[in-house]
Every structure is written in C-alpha cells, then in structure tokens.
Write an enzyme that holds these catalytic residues in place. Sequence first.
Site, PDB file in Angstrom:
ATOM      1  N   ASN A 211     156.966 -20.640  11.394  1.00 17.62           N
ATOM      2  CA  ASN A 211     156.667 -20.367   9.985  1.00 17.62           C
ATOM      3  C   ASN A 211     156.917 -18.893   9.680  1.00 17.62           C
ATOM      4  OD1 ASN A 211     154.127 -18.829  10.453  1.00 17.62           O
ATOM      5  ND2 ASN A 211     153.552 -20.774  11.414  1.00 17.62           N
ATOM      6  N   ASP A 280     151.106 -26.513  13.083  1.00 14.97           N
ATOM      7  CA  ASP A 280     150.195 -27.668  13.129  1.00 14.97           C
ATOM      8  C   ASP A 280     150.734 -28.804  13.991  1.00 14.97           C
ATOM      9  OD1 ASP A 280     148.193 -26.576  11.560  1.00 14.97           O
ATOM     10  OD2 ASP A 280     149.274 -27.048   9.718  1.00 14.97           O
ATOM     11  N   LYS A 290     169.680 -28.810  25.747  1.00 19.30           N
ATOM     12  CA  LYS A 290     169.918 -28.679  24.313  1.00 19.30           C
ATOM     13  C   LYS A 290     170.314 -30.038  23.722  1.00 19.30           C
ATOM     14  CE  LYS A 290     172.731 -26.136  21.079  1.00 19.30           C
ATOM     15  NZ  LYS A 290     174.059 -25.596  20.911  1.00 19.30           N
ATOM     16  N   PHE A 324     141.325 -17.897   9.020  1.00 17.17           N
ATOM     17  CA  PHE A 324     142.126 -17.659   7.828  1.00 17.17           C
ATOM     18  C   PHE A 324     142.527 -18.998   7.225  1.00 17.17           C
ATOM     19  CE2 PHE A 324     143.548 -13.187   7.258  1.00 17.17           C
ATOM     20  CZ  PHE A 324     142.728 -12.619   8.220  1.00 17.17           C
ATOM     21  N   LYS A 338     137.062 -25.466   5.363  1.00 14.30           N
ATOM     22  CA  LYS A 338     137.402 -25.023   6.725  1.00 14.30           C
ATOM     23  C   LYS A 338     136.233 -24.299   7.388  1.00 14.30           C
ATOM     24  CE  LYS A 338     142.215 -25.138   6.076  1.00 14.30           C
ATOM     25  NZ  LYS A 338     143.446 -24.520   5.714  1.00 14.30           N
ATOM     26  N   LYS A 342     135.158 -26.158  10.775  1.00 12.82           N
ATOM     27  CA  LYS A 342     135.512 -25.432  12.004  1.00 12.82           C
ATOM     28  C   LYS A 342     134.367 -24.561  12.512  1.00 12.82           C
ATOM     29  CE  LYS A 342     140.370 -25.493  10.703  1.00 12.82           C
ATOM     30  NZ  LYS A 342     141.657 -25.198  11.333  1.00 12.82           N
TER      31      LYS A 342
HETATM   32  O1  C5P Z   1     143.454 -25.845   9.177  1.00 11.16           O
HETATM   33  P1  C5P Z   1     144.310 -24.657   9.036  1.00 11.16           P
HETATM   34  O2  C5P Z   1     145.474 -24.602   9.958  1.00 11.16           O
HETATM   35  O3  C5P Z   1     144.751 -24.346   7.630  1.00 11.16           O
HETATM   36  O4  C5P Z   1     143.315 -23.455   9.399  1.00 11.16           O
HETATM   37  C1  C5P Z   1     143.738 -22.161   9.474  1.00 11.16           C
HETATM   38  C2  C5P Z   1     142.894 -21.416  10.475  1.00 11.16           C
HETATM   39  O5  C5P Z   1     142.789 -22.175  11.684  1.00 11.16           O
HETATM   40  C3  C5P Z   1     143.486 -20.096  10.899  1.00 11.16           C
HETATM   41  O6  C5P Z   1     142.442 -19.214  11.206  1.00 11.16           O
HETATM   42  C4  C5P Z   1     144.298 -20.451  12.136  1.00 11.16           C
HETATM   43  O7  C5P Z   1     144.451 -19.346  12.992  1.00 11.16           O
HETATM   44  C5  C5P Z   1     143.450 -21.535  12.755  1.00 11.16           C
HETATM   45  N1  C5P Z   1     144.221 -22.566  13.473  1.00 11.16           N
HETATM   46  C6  C5P Z   1     144.041 -22.730  14.824  1.00 11.16           C
HETATM   47  N2  C5P Z   1     144.715 -23.705  15.508  1.00 11.16           N
HETATM   48  C7  C5P Z   1     145.553 -24.543  14.852  1.00 11.16           C
HETATM   49  C8  C5P Z   1     145.728 -24.408  13.478  1.00 11.16           C
HETATM   50  C9  C5P Z   1     145.048 -23.413  12.809  1.00 11.16           C
HETATM   51  O8  C5P Z   1     143.275 -21.963  15.400  1.00 11.16           O
HETATM   52  N3  C5P Z   1     146.186 -25.471  15.536  1.00 11.16           N
END
Ligand code: C5P
Length: 407
Positions: A211, A280, A290, A324, A338, A342
């Site tokens: 990203n 994600d 490859k 974040f 979140k 979390k």
């Molecule tokens: O759920 P989302 O990805 O939007 O949440 C963002 C937050 O979760 C950020 O702090 C990111 O660093 C963390 N994150 C994580 N592991 C993932 C996805 C997001 O720690 N696989």
Amino acid sequence: MNVVVGVGGGIAAYKAAELARALGERGCAVNTVMTRSAQEFVRPLTFAALTGRKVITDLFADRSADEVLASSVEHIRVARENQLLIVAPATADLLARFANGLADDFLTTLYLAFSGPVLIAPAMNAQMWNHPATQANLALLKARGVEVVEPGSGPLACGEVGAGRLAEPGLIAERALALLAPARRDFEGETVLITAGPTQEALDPVRFISNRSSGKMGYALAEDAARRGARVVLVSGPVNLAAPAGVEIVHVRSAADMRNAVLEQLTAATMVIKSAAVADYYLENAPPQKMKKAAMRMSIELSPTPDILAEVGRIKGDRLLIGFAAETQNLAAEARRKLETKNADMIVGNLVSQEGVGLESDMNEVILVRRGADPLALPKATKRQIATQILDEALRLRLALHAVTRS
Ligand code: C5P
C-alpha cells in the site's frame, strides 16, 4: 535566538530566502552566509533585505589586507554567536566538502568551527542525490550528528522527476526550531515499541501486494519519543526513510514478519504504537518461482493476515496500546469500533480520502479516539507536530487510566 543560514549554489537557493523569512517570523535573528556560487542564483541583497542584517559572502574576496586581518577570525565569531547552523540548499559539493573537512570558503570554515547543532537540507538532481558518493557523504555526516531534512520527490529543475527537491521552507524552519527547543525528557524510563510503514506480501519471488504508506508518521513518532528520553524500538516495513537518531530499528517485510518482531519486542515495552499500514491479505504458499504470463484471466485467493494490534490487545497487560485507523468514511465511528474490538487505549484516525494529508504526505489531520474520553480532533499539521501531540496525549491518558484502576 541567533541562527545562521548557509546558502549553497543551486536553483533552490531562492527558497532559502523564504526560509530566512520563515525563521525571522518565528523570532530568530537570521545571519546569512552565501557561497560564491549561491550568489550566481540569488543576490545577497535579497537576504539582507529579508533579514535586516549584512550578508557574509566570502572569506577573503575583494578585501584589503586590514580587512582580511579583521575578518580572518570572523568565522569563529559567527560560530560562537549563533545557536544553530542551517545549510539550505546543501549541494552535493557542499556535502562532500563538509564530510571531508575541507575548509576553503566561509561556509565550510564556519561548519568546522561550529560546535552547535547543524541542520542540512540537501537539494540536487535525482541522479546526483542517489549517487553512492553523495549517499556515503550524507551517511558520514549523519553519523557525526548532523540533522538532515530529506529532500522531497517531484519534478526537478533539470526536467527529471525524482528525489532531490529541497524540502519546503516551512518544514525546514520547523525542524530548526525543534532543534533549538530544549527537549522535554518526559519519556525517560519508557520503552516504546512502534511499527511503521507498509508491509509487502509476496505473490511470487518478485511481486507483492502493498500500500501507499510512507512510514513518515511512525518515524516521526519514533524520533520524538527518542528525543524525549524513551528507549524506542521501531519495527519498520520497507520505506525510504533513514532511521531516526537513537532509535533501535528492526526491518521487516511481511505482516507475519512484523508480528514476530512485535511479539519478540513486546516484553520490554511499556507502550505500543501501531502506526504501520499492515496489509490485510496475503497469499498463502506463494510459489517459489516467478509466475508466468498467460493469455487468460487469472485469480488468486488471499487469506487474512494476522491482526497484530488485536493480538497485542489480548495480552497487553498494563501497556498503553495505540492503534491507527485510516478510513475513507465514518472516521469517528470506525475508530471507536477499532478501539473496542482491538482493546486499544487510543486510536488515531485519519481520513485518507483528502488531498494533501495522510498517506505519503508530510502533513496529517487526525482525531484521537481515547478510552474513557471524548474524541479529540487535531487540526492539520506536519506529521512531526502530530507525533508530539499523540505522545503528549499518550502520557496524559496513561495517568488518567491509572487513576481509574487505582480508585
Ligand atoms: O483494522 P485495521 O487494519 O483498519 O486497523 C488498523 C490498525 O490495526 C493499525 O494500528 C494497524 O497497525 C493495525 N493492524 C495490525 N495488523 C493487521 C492489520 C492492522 O496490527 N493485520
């Protein structure tokens, strides 16, 4: 506060005039030193008019013997009377001369005689910037404690596009003031674990999903926490940023690597800030060779990556946990969701749909969604300023949460 602005000879020299003005507006007395080639680009009179001070143009040029005698110690006087030396634009040639201790004009002698902090803002053609010689000189200067405001990317005067544009004068002025401000040591005793940047999830040995995260927000947090006295461990995805001074850095590529590094470092941490934009989804069992092109559609099935923030949330103990949320809509509600799901103590939410802030930018505009408090909107500011405010709020929140657990 007395500062010297050393102006090198490059197209960006005119931006040094804006820098001098910005520093003046922020209460600095600005003394200008111009190299001979800088004067080919901008006249000394411009700086004299903007700063209200005489501009130093060279060591012995066009002077009588008496004047030479009087000015032979002028670089020492200037070195003593100023608290900060800023060099903008710093050309490839100036970097080389500073790195090698050459001292054949006023600015280079001043650099050697100067014992205070030095802030360098390079600007040059992208090839020259990327040349190993320039990068080696820069690394040497950084290792000696010189602060560098990295150049930005964009169209350059030579017609090329790439890294090498002088950083914005406002940004340089802000860094200068931060160097002049005595650091608060309010993070002494803390170990802050910070993640930053994107992750890359391999599709095959040469391709990946990633990203647009630049890592700038996380690096700004790391730098500020270290300056304020914390031990900082920065777990960084692939970014184009230099490790901030005094920060321990662990380089990772994928979400799985990042998770392992975070869990390894967690025990020592008193605070965890997850600013990384973790991918994600990833491809399980990515092929070792490859992938070949074929003239038909193809699809790949992706699996969710481990949610590191949620995992840390389950085992965090009394560590303060900050996450974040980069959203394109419903920012406050998503950030609050979140925070709860979390088990974080604060979520820094930013809208990534706006131009000029957030991903890749030097600027940000965020809301802080905090456990047990109303959301706090921070107005648009540089990522450094936002980092300072996030850390201020983290300390305040910890005090408040502790007060609740104790009562
Ligand atoms: O759920 P989302 O990805 O939007 O949440 C963002 C937050 O979760 C950020 O702090 C990111 O660093 C963390 N994150 C994580 N592991 C993932 C996805 C997001 O720690 N696989």
